[in-house]
Motif scaffolding. Structure first.
Motif, short mmCIF file in Angstrom:
data_model
loop_
_atom_site.label_atom_id
_atom_site.label_comp_id
_atom_site.label_asym_id
_atom_site.label_seq_id
_atom_site.Cartn_x
_atom_site.Cartn_y
_atom_site.Cartn_z
N HIS A 88 9.31 3.92 11.95
CA HIS A 88 8.39 3.77 10.87
C HIS A 88 6.99 3.25 10.94
O HIS A 88 6.65 2.77 12.15
CB HIS A 88 8.94 2.82 9.82
CG HIS A 88 10.52 3.53 9.44
ND1 HIS A 88 10.91 4.79 8.78
CD2 HIS A 88 11.59 2.96 9.51
CE1 HIS A 88 11.92 4.92 8.44
NE2 HIS A 88 12.64 3.77 8.80
N ARG A 116 -3.01 -6.33 -4.44
CA ARG A 116 -1.90 -6.81 -3.54
C ARG A 116 -1.95 -8.15 -3.36
O ARG A 116 -0.72 -8.86 -2.87
CB ARG A 116 -2.02 -6.16 -2.11
CG ARG A 116 -3.11 -6.26 -1.24
CD ARG A 116 -3.31 -5.38 0.02
NE ARG A 116 -2.06 -6.09 0.87
CZ ARG A 116 -1.77 -5.16 1.89
NH1 ARG A 116 -2.46 -4.17 2.42
NH2 ARG A 116 -0.89 -5.67 2.57
N GLN A 133 4.14 -1.98 9.02
CA GLN A 133 4.09 -2.77 7.64
C GLN A 133 3.94 -4.20 7.62
O GLN A 133 4.88 -4.97 8.25
CB GLN A 133 4.92 -2.15 6.56
CG GLN A 133 4.87 -0.63 6.36
CD GLN A 133 3.87 -0.08 5.59
OE1 GLN A 133 2.91 -0.82 5.18
NE2 GLN A 133 3.50 1.16 6.21
N ALA A 153 1.85 -3.96 -0.72
CA ALA A 153 0.95 -3.07 -0.41
C ALA A 153 0.97 -1.90 -1.44
O ALA A 153 1.85 -1.59 -1.94
CB ALA A 153 0.84 -2.41 1.19
N PRO A 154 -0.05 -1.20 -1.45
CA PRO A 154 -0.35 0.02 -2.79
C PRO A 154 0.73 0.80 -2.57
O PRO A 154 1.01 1.57 -3.53
CB PRO A 154 -1.66 0.51 -2.67
CG PRO A 154 -2.49 -0.63 -1.82
CD PRO A 154 -1.66 -1.28 -0.95
N GLN A 155 1.22 1.36 -1.32
CA GLN A 155 1.92 2.61 -1.26
C GLN A 155 3.23 1.98 -1.59
O GLN A 155 4.14 2.95 -1.54
CB GLN A 155 1.72 3.07 0.34
CG GLN A 155 2.39 2.19 1.24
CD GLN A 155 1.20 1.33 1.87
OE1 GLN A 155 0.28 0.73 1.30
NE2 GLN A 155 1.43 0.75 3.02
N PHE A 156 3.58 0.78 -1.62
CA PHE A 156 5.12 0.37 -2.03
C PHE A 156 5.44 0.33 -3.48
O PHE A 156 4.25 -0.07 -4.19
CB PHE A 156 5.48 -0.94 -1.47
CG PHE A 156 5.85 -0.95 0.15
CD1 PHE A 156 6.98 -0.20 0.45
CD2 PHE A 156 4.63 -1.24 1.20
CE1 PHE A 156 7.11 -0.24 1.75
CE2 PHE A 156 5.01 -1.27 2.35
CZ PHE A 156 6.37 -0.55 2.83
N ARG A 157 6.55 0.42 -3.85
CA ARG A 157 6.82 0.16 -5.51
C ARG A 157 6.79 -1.48 -5.66
O ARG A 157 6.94 -2.07 -4.78
CB ARG A 157 8.38 0.61 -5.50
CG ARG A 157 8.94 0.57 -7.25
CD ARG A 157 10.16 1.24 -7.25
NE ARG A 157 10.81 0.98 -8.57
CZ ARG A 157 11.42 0.24 -9.01
NH1 ARG A 157 11.87 -0.89 -8.02
NH2 ARG A 157 11.96 -0.04 -10.23
N THR A 188 5.49 -5.46 1.48
CA THR A 188 5.94 -4.58 0.83
C THR A 188 5.22 -4.49 -0.70
O THR A 188 5.34 -3.74 -1.71
CB THR A 188 7.57 -4.81 0.33
OG1 THR A 188 7.60 -6.39 -0.15
CG2 THR A 188 8.38 -4.68 1.55
#
Length: 241
Positions: free
Chosen positions: A72, A54, A75, A80-84, A78
Motif C-alpha cells: 500500500h 487534519r 501513510q 489525512a483527507p483521503q481517509f474516512r 488515518t
C-alpha cells in the motif's frame, strides 16, 4: 409628472394621485440595482460555516501500518483527507461577509425599482389599508378586489404597524406586510405588486425625494394626519354657518 390611481379597499377608483418625479419617475439604473442587490444578499450571510483540517480532527496519532512491505501507499495518519473521518482540504472557515454600499446608491436603487413599478402598473395605492379585526378572509377579499393578478406575490407597505393587517396576512402565502422604514430593493423585486396607502407614498417621497430622515418623515406624516381632521371639522362648521 407620473401619476397613479388611488383605490379604496372595495377596489373602487377614488382619485388620481400625482407622484414625485424624483422618486417615481427616474430611469432605472440596472448597474446600481445589481450592485445593491448583490450587497444586500451577501450581507445576509452569517459566515458561520466551518470545517476541520487534519490537524483539528480527533484521532490518527498512530501510524496505521508499517512503512514498507505492505503493497500500500505509505501513510502516517488515518486523519489525512483521503481517509474516512479525515480532515477537509480548503474547507469553509468562519469569516465575515460584508459589502458596503454608499447611501446614495442604495437610494437610487430603491427609486429605480419604484419607478419601474409605476411604469409597469405594479404599484397599487389605496386611500387606507386597515381592518377592524384580524381576519384572513377579509384580507383575501381586499386583495381580490384590488387589481392584482391571482397567484402573484403582493407586498403591503404600511406607514405604521397595524397588528390587525399583519395577523390577517401572515397566513397568505403570496402576501407579506412590512413597515415602510424596512423598504429594500430585494423585497421590492421579489414581489410582483406593491400595495401601499397614500401616507406611505408621502413618506417615501419625503425620505427619497426631499432627503429627510425616517424619523423626520414619520413625524411630518403624523402631523399632517392630525391636522387633516381639524381642517375638515373647520370646513364643516363654516359651511353650516
Amino acid at each position: 409628472m407620473p401619476s397613479t390611481t388611488v383605490y379604496n379597499q372595495a377596489g373602487e377608483v377614488v382619485e388620481q394621485l400625482e407622484l414625485s418625479e424624483r422618486v417615481f419617475g427616474v430611469t432605472p439604473n440596472i448597474a446600481v440595482l445589481h450592485q445593491v442587490v448583490t450587497a444586500q444578499l451577501v450581507n445576509r450571510r452569517q459566515g458561520t460555516a466551518s470545517t476541520k483540517t487534519r490537524a483539528e480532527v480527533s484521532g490518527g496519532n498512530r501510524k496505521p501500518y508499517r512503512q514498507k512491505g505492505t503493497g500500500h501507499a505509505r501513510q502516517g495518519s488515518t486523519r489525512a483527507p483521503q481517509f474516512r473521518h479525515g480532515g477537509v482540504v480548503h474547507g469553509p472557515r468562519p469569516h465575515a461577509y460584508h459589502h458596503d454600499v454608499p447611501k446614495k446608491m442604495r437610494r437610487l436603487a430603491i427609486r429605480s425599482v419604484l419607478s419601474d413599478k409605476v411604469a409597469s402598473e405594479s404599484l397599487i395605492v389605496v386611500n387606507d389599508l386597515s381592518l377592524e379585526t384580524p381576519r384572513t378572509k377579509d384580507m383575501l377579499t381586499i386583495l381580490d378586489k384590488l387589481p392584482t393578478a391571482d397567484g402573484k406575490k403582493v407586498l403591503m407597505m404600511l406607514p405604521q404597524r397595524d397588528e390587525n393587517v399583519v395577523l390577517s396576512a401572515r397566513n397568505i402565502a403570496t402576501a407579506k406586510v412590512q413597515h415602510v422604514s424596512s423598504i429594500n430593493v430585494v423585497e421590492l423585486l421579489k414581489h410582483d405588486y406593491v400595495v401601499m396607502p397614500v401616507q406611505t407614498v408621502r413618506w417615501i417621497e419625503l425620505v427619497f425625494g426631499e432627503g429627510l430622515s425616517a424619523e423626520e418623515a414619520s413625524r411630518a406624516i403624523n402631523n399632517s394626519a392630525e391636522e387633516t381632521p381639524a381642517a375638515e371639522t373647520a370646513a364643516e362648521s363654516s359651511s353650516e354657518e
